[in-house]
Enzyme design. Structure first.
Site, PDB file in Angstrom:
ATOM      1  CD  GLU A  55     -29.545 -40.487  47.987  1.00 43.32           C
ATOM      2  OE1 GLU A  55     -29.144 -39.539  47.275  1.00 43.32           O
ATOM      3  OE2 GLU A  55     -30.042 -40.335  49.132  1.00 43.32           O
ATOM      4  CG  PHE A 117     -18.858 -30.752  46.583  1.00 41.79           C
ATOM      5  CD1 PHE A 117     -19.352 -30.303  47.795  1.00 41.79           C
ATOM      6  CD2 PHE A 117     -19.752 -31.043  45.561  1.00 41.79           C
ATOM      7  CE1 PHE A 117     -20.713 -30.124  47.989  1.00 41.79           C
ATOM      8  CE2 PHE A 117     -21.116 -30.866  45.733  1.00 41.79           C
ATOM      9  CZ  PHE A 117     -21.599 -30.406  46.959  1.00 41.79           C
ATOM     10  CD  GLN A 118     -22.670 -34.058  46.627  1.00 39.05           C
ATOM     11  OE1 GLN A 118     -22.694 -34.413  45.452  1.00 39.05           O
ATOM     12  NE2 GLN A 118     -23.764 -33.740  47.312  1.00 39.05           N
ATOM     13  CE  LYS A 167     -20.076 -34.837  36.283  1.00 40.17           C
ATOM     14  NZ  LYS A 167     -20.540 -33.602  36.963  1.00 40.17           N
ATOM     15  CG  MET A 483     -39.475 -56.091  69.432  1.00 37.36           C
ATOM     16  SD  MET A 483     -40.564 -57.433  69.990  1.00 37.36           S
ATOM     17  CE  MET A 483     -41.181 -58.056  68.431  1.00 37.36           C
TER      18      MET A 483
END
Length: 585
Positions: A55, A117-118, A167, A483
């Site tokens: 993602e 959940f999630q 959802k 760096m």
């Protein structure tokens, strides 16, 4: 009008907004949206979904697409870890003013707050790294929210907007009405400048003996016309032009009025001109700490004007004498119109340019050549020499290679330089290149990378393979987090704590494993032929260019120092930084 599911409303709204590409990764909380996209495309729809492998990469790809095309990038991810994985890219877009709309799934409204959940508090998590965000609980409002989100993301100072959709809202039905012109109740950025302020600014410019145009990413964001207007204003005034990292390409590097990039790794002439100027006109720049150095020593004797569409950026770090709240394109247009109307003669800046030429004579970007090892600066110059006539789109990861690319790859046009400036996100370059390539299928797109940064989102090699994108990756491989190693050498007495990459992959074999062509360049004599081989291949290529391990990026302003206290070479480094300076690295 018939009722539609929230997911179908979302897809129709995206169509009405002209969205052509969505970067995303499916999950349970967005399956209704993915099903709606599937049905949309099966019916001949035009929205193309690009399946990334992470993602974070979706957000960077959307940034690359937006930065190179001027269109907003669109991201679709699931709830919980899908949304939290996107936070880095969302923050990156906020820092660099990239227009992006991120659509996140959420658990059903009845489960919000139950640690389902999630589940994650996406709105809470992203509140401080978005321009605005929404939690949509009513499907009837979804269409108008999506249209408003795009309006906010693209108007004023661009930035990311998150729309979190539970959802159950995605499956509930409602009517969709395409809204008319969006007029937000509170968000109404000032686009056009105050005419009286422009007149005052033009008078200041006409009277200045040592003016400098200090330009930034806002010039790019204002569209190609703004870059054209900048060039015209520079031509009629004869004033020198410098730029931040994010503004490269707005003004042609081939112009005699170009001073190069300013700031921590900017040119000697750019930083000294800023210091000695009697008038600085900042255009779409925000006086970042990497530009100003120590604030109390930053251009102490100049008058300062600041053109910015974001009034909160005015006087945030540097006090200015004349604020100009406006889109920089409109401001430039007004300045040119007033300047010509008042028939100001072209100023005599002979003495000023003589001083600038004396600083240029330092040749601050010069570097030591080697017959036995590839100097990274030489690799960048060789890449530029082989490609610049094709006007490639260059993306970068973050580190020494990024600064060398900014210094030695000369840009003539806007929207050709895509890099992570404000947040400095390793892993940005490859997905950004994928986004840019999708926006410009026929363009040459090259990610200039470091061997450490490229591994941050290396899985996106598969995305380029799947969609047959001829992206090129040019790795400056010095086996260090370059760096970090440079700062450890200059700040921590060469104690290289965890900056050496001891177990690097064979990048050629890794490329081949993903279906790419791999090329190894180890010696200076192989540089030209290796680049030619990369360019001749019509598919994706990864080049592992082994460069000097000890090369440092100069010029450099040490943290905590004034912007005129520049180190031009390693032999000028003396002593050890105090704790206050170390805190600013």
């Amino acid at each position: 009008m018939t009722e539609k599911s929230g997911a179908d409303i979302l897809v129709e709204a995206l169509c009405d907004l002209g969205v052509e590409i969505v970067f995303g990764y499916p999950g349970g909380a967005v399956l209704p949206i993915y099903d709606a996209l599937f049905r949309h495309n099966a019916a001949g729809g035009r929205i193309k979904h690009i399946l990334v492998r992470h993602e974070q990469a979706a957000t960077h790809a959307a940034e690359g697409y937006a930065r190179s095309t001027g269109k907003p990038g669109v991201v679709l991810v699931t709830s919980g870890p899908g949304a939290t994985n996107a936070v880095t890219g969302i923050t990156d877009a906020l820092m660099d003013s990239i227009p992006m709309v991120v659509i996140t799934g959420q658990v059903p409204t009845s489960l919000i707050g139950t640690d389902a959940f999630q589940e994650a508090d996406t709105v809470g998590i992203t509140r401080h790294c978005t321009k605005h965000n929404y939690l949509v609980k009513d499907p009837a409002k979804l269409g108008s929210v999506i249209h408003e989100a795009f309006h906010i993301a693209t108007s004023g100072r661009p930035g990311p907007v998150v729309v979190d959709i539970p959802k159950d809202v995605q499956v509930a039905v409602a009517r969709y009405t395409k809204p008319g012109p969006i007029k937000h109740k509170t968000y109404r950025p000032q686009i056009k400048p105050d005419p009286a302020v422009i007149e005052q600014l033009v008078d200041m410019l006409a009277a200045a003996e040592r003016p400098v145009f200090y330009t930034g990413g806002g010039i790019i964001n204002a569209g190609p016309a703004a870059s054209t207007l900048l060039r015209e204003l520079a031509q009629i005034t004869g004033a020198p032009v410098t730029s931040t990292l994010m503004g490269l390409g707005a003004f042609p590097a081939s112009s005699k009025q170009w001073l190069g990039m300013l700031g921590m790794h900017g040119t000697y002439e750019a930083n000294w001109a800023m210091n000695q100027a009697d008038l600085i006109i900042a255009m779409g720049a925000r006086f970042d700490d990497r530009v100003t150095g120590r604030l109390d020593a930053f251009s102490p004797n100049s008058r300062k004007a600041h053109i910015d569409i974001d009034r909160s950026s005015i006087n945030k770090t540097v006090r200015v004498d004349l604020p100009v709240i406006a889109d920089v394109g409109y401001a430039l247009e007004a300045m040119i119109r007033v300047y010509k109307a008042r028939q100001h003669p072209k100023p005599d800046l002979t003495d000023w340019w003589q001083r600038i030429e004396s600083w240029r004579a330092k040749k601050s970007l010069a570097f030591a050549e080697s017959k036995t090892e590839i100097m990274p600066q030489r690799a960048i110059r060789a890449l530029w020499e082989a490609t610049h006539k094709r006007a490639p789109i260059i993306t970068t990861e973050v580190g020494q290679h990024q600064m060398w690319a900014a210094q030695h790859f000369d840009f003539e046009l806007p929207n050709k330089w895509l890099t992570s400036g404000g947040l400095g996100t390793m892993g940005y370059g490859l997905p950004a290149a994928i986004g840019a390539q999708l926006g410009h299928p026929k363009a040459l797109v090259i990610d200039i990378a470091g061997e450490a940064s490229i591994q941050m989102n290396i899985q996106e090699l598969a995305t380029a393979t799947q969609y047959r994108l001829p992206v090129k990756i040019f790795i400056l491989n010095n086996q260090y987090m370059g760096m970090v190693r440079q700062w450890q050498e200059l700040t921590y007495e060469s104690r290289y704590a965890e900056s050496y990459s001891d177990s690097l992959p064979d990048f050629v074999k890794l490329a081949e494993a993903y279906g790419w062509k791999g090329i190894l360049i180890e010696k200076p004599g192989e540089l030209e032929s290796g680049i030619s081989e990369m360019l001749a291949y019509d598919g994706p290529v990864m080049v592992d260019c082994r460069v000097s391990q000890s090369a440092n990026c100069f010029p450099m302003i040490p943290s905590g120092a004034a912007h005129t206290d520049m180190i031009l070479a390693a032999d000028q480094v003396t002593g050890v930084m105090d704790d206050e300076a170390k805190a600013l690295v």
